[in-house]
Design an enzyme around this catalytic site. Structure first.
Site, PDB file in Angstrom:
ATOM      1  N   PHE A  21      40.029  44.574  41.870  1.00 44.98           N
ATOM      2  CA  PHE A  21      40.467  44.905  40.647  1.00 44.98           C
ATOM      3  C   PHE A  21      42.087  45.683  40.675  1.00 44.98           C
ATOM      4  O   PHE A  21      42.095  46.412  41.738  1.00 44.98           O
ATOM      5  CB  PHE A  21      39.637  45.943  39.934  1.00 44.98           C
ATOM      6  CG  PHE A  21      39.605  45.840  38.519  1.00 44.98           C
ATOM      7  CD1 PHE A  21      39.239  45.013  37.562  1.00 44.98           C
ATOM      8  CD2 PHE A  21      40.295  47.237  38.176  1.00 44.98           C
ATOM      9  CE1 PHE A  21      39.567  45.268  36.182  1.00 44.98           C
ATOM     10  CE2 PHE A  21      40.626  47.537  36.714  1.00 44.98           C
ATOM     11  CZ  PHE A  21      40.230  46.398  35.855  1.00 44.98           C
ATOM     12  N   HIS A  51      33.766  47.698  45.272  1.00 40.88           N
ATOM     13  CA  HIS A  51      33.535  46.417  44.169  1.00 40.88           C
ATOM     14  C   HIS A  51      34.201  45.121  45.009  1.00 40.88           C
ATOM     15  O   HIS A  51      34.841  44.259  44.177  1.00 40.88           O
ATOM     16  CB  HIS A  51      34.198  46.796  43.055  1.00 40.88           C
ATOM     17  CG  HIS A  51      33.417  47.995  42.392  1.00 40.88           C
ATOM     18  ND1 HIS A  51      33.801  49.260  42.142  1.00 40.88           N
ATOM     19  CD2 HIS A  51      32.250  47.698  41.788  1.00 40.88           C
ATOM     20  CE1 HIS A  51      32.876  50.056  41.439  1.00 40.88           C
ATOM     21  NE2 HIS A  51      31.940  49.096  41.386  1.00 40.88           N
ATOM     22  N   HIS A  55      29.063  40.980  44.720  1.00 49.71           N
ATOM     23  CA  HIS A  55      28.308  42.156  44.733  1.00 49.71           C
ATOM     24  C   HIS A  55      27.593  42.217  43.190  1.00 49.71           C
ATOM     25  O   HIS A  55      27.990  41.613  42.240  1.00 49.71           O
ATOM     26  CB  HIS A  55      29.149  43.382  45.102  1.00 49.71           C
ATOM     27  CG  HIS A  55      29.972  43.689  43.969  1.00 49.71           C
ATOM     28  ND1 HIS A  55      31.384  43.116  43.792  1.00 49.71           N
ATOM     29  CD2 HIS A  55      29.971  44.873  42.925  1.00 49.71           C
ATOM     30  CE1 HIS A  55      31.861  43.984  42.703  1.00 49.71           C
ATOM     31  NE2 HIS A  55      31.054  44.660  42.218  1.00 49.71           N
ATOM     32  N   ASP A  57      26.633  45.242  40.716  1.00 49.27           N
ATOM     33  CA  ASP A  57      26.846  46.719  40.276  1.00 49.27           C
ATOM     34  C   ASP A  57      25.410  47.283  39.766  1.00 49.27           C
ATOM     35  O   ASP A  57      24.672  46.868  39.008  1.00 49.27           O
ATOM     36  CB  ASP A  57      27.735  46.827  39.201  1.00 49.27           C
ATOM     37  CG  ASP A  57      29.210  46.920  39.537  1.00 49.27           C
ATOM     38  OD1 ASP A  57      29.558  47.216  40.733  1.00 49.27           O
ATOM     39  OD2 ASP A  57      30.134  46.324  38.587  1.00 49.27           O
ATOM     40  N   HIS A  61      26.400  52.402  37.489  1.00 52.07           N
ATOM     41  CA  HIS A  61      27.921  52.062  37.625  1.00 52.07           C
ATOM     42  C   HIS A  61      28.536  52.089  36.232  1.00 52.07           C
ATOM     43  O   HIS A  61      29.714  52.375  35.731  1.00 52.07           O
ATOM     44  CB  HIS A  61      28.253  51.059  38.553  1.00 52.07           C
ATOM     45  CG  HIS A  61      29.561  50.645  38.371  1.00 52.07           C
ATOM     46  ND1 HIS A  61      30.708  51.589  39.123  1.00 52.07           N
ATOM     47  CD2 HIS A  61      30.290  49.634  37.909  1.00 52.07           C
ATOM     48  CE1 HIS A  61      31.946  50.820  38.926  1.00 52.07           C
ATOM     49  NE2 HIS A  61      31.740  49.637  38.154  1.00 52.07           N
TER      50      HIS A  61
END
Length: 99
Positions: A21, A51, A55, A57, A61
């Site tokens: 991100f 992250h 994956h 979350d 989160h």
């Protein structure tokens, strides 16, 4: 396929090329010891965001009262799947047209 468990591991490998991100920490690997340098073992450390790559979350989160992954049932993550490769330029999103 893991014959003892009856499932395939489909997580992609993580490398310095793995997108994160914007503003998050990219994957970086730092070798400490290596056979190529005459050491008796290979030893390394890595730094990245949790992250990175494929994956799930934990609800903790994204929700103030959410539970962590240790308390999350894994059964919803097992099941049939189709693995495909989609290539898009770095920084672009995968769109339905790419599929």
């Amino acid at each position: 396929m893991d014959l003892a468990r009856g499932y395939y591991e489909i997580s992609p490998l993580i490398s310095e090329r793995t997108a994160v991100f914007p503003g998050d920490h990219p994957f970086a690997l730092k070798g400490s010891l290596d056979f190529a340098h005459g050491h008796s073992l290979r030893l390394a450390s890595f730094h990245t965001t949790p992250h990175v790559g494929a994956h799930a979350d934990a609800p903790s989160h994204y929700h103030p009262q959410g539970v962590g992954m240790a308390e999350t049932a894994l059964e919803p993550y097992f099941g049939p799947c189709e693995v495909i490769t989609v290539t898009v330029p770095r920084g672009e999103r995968v769109l339905p047209a790419h599929l």
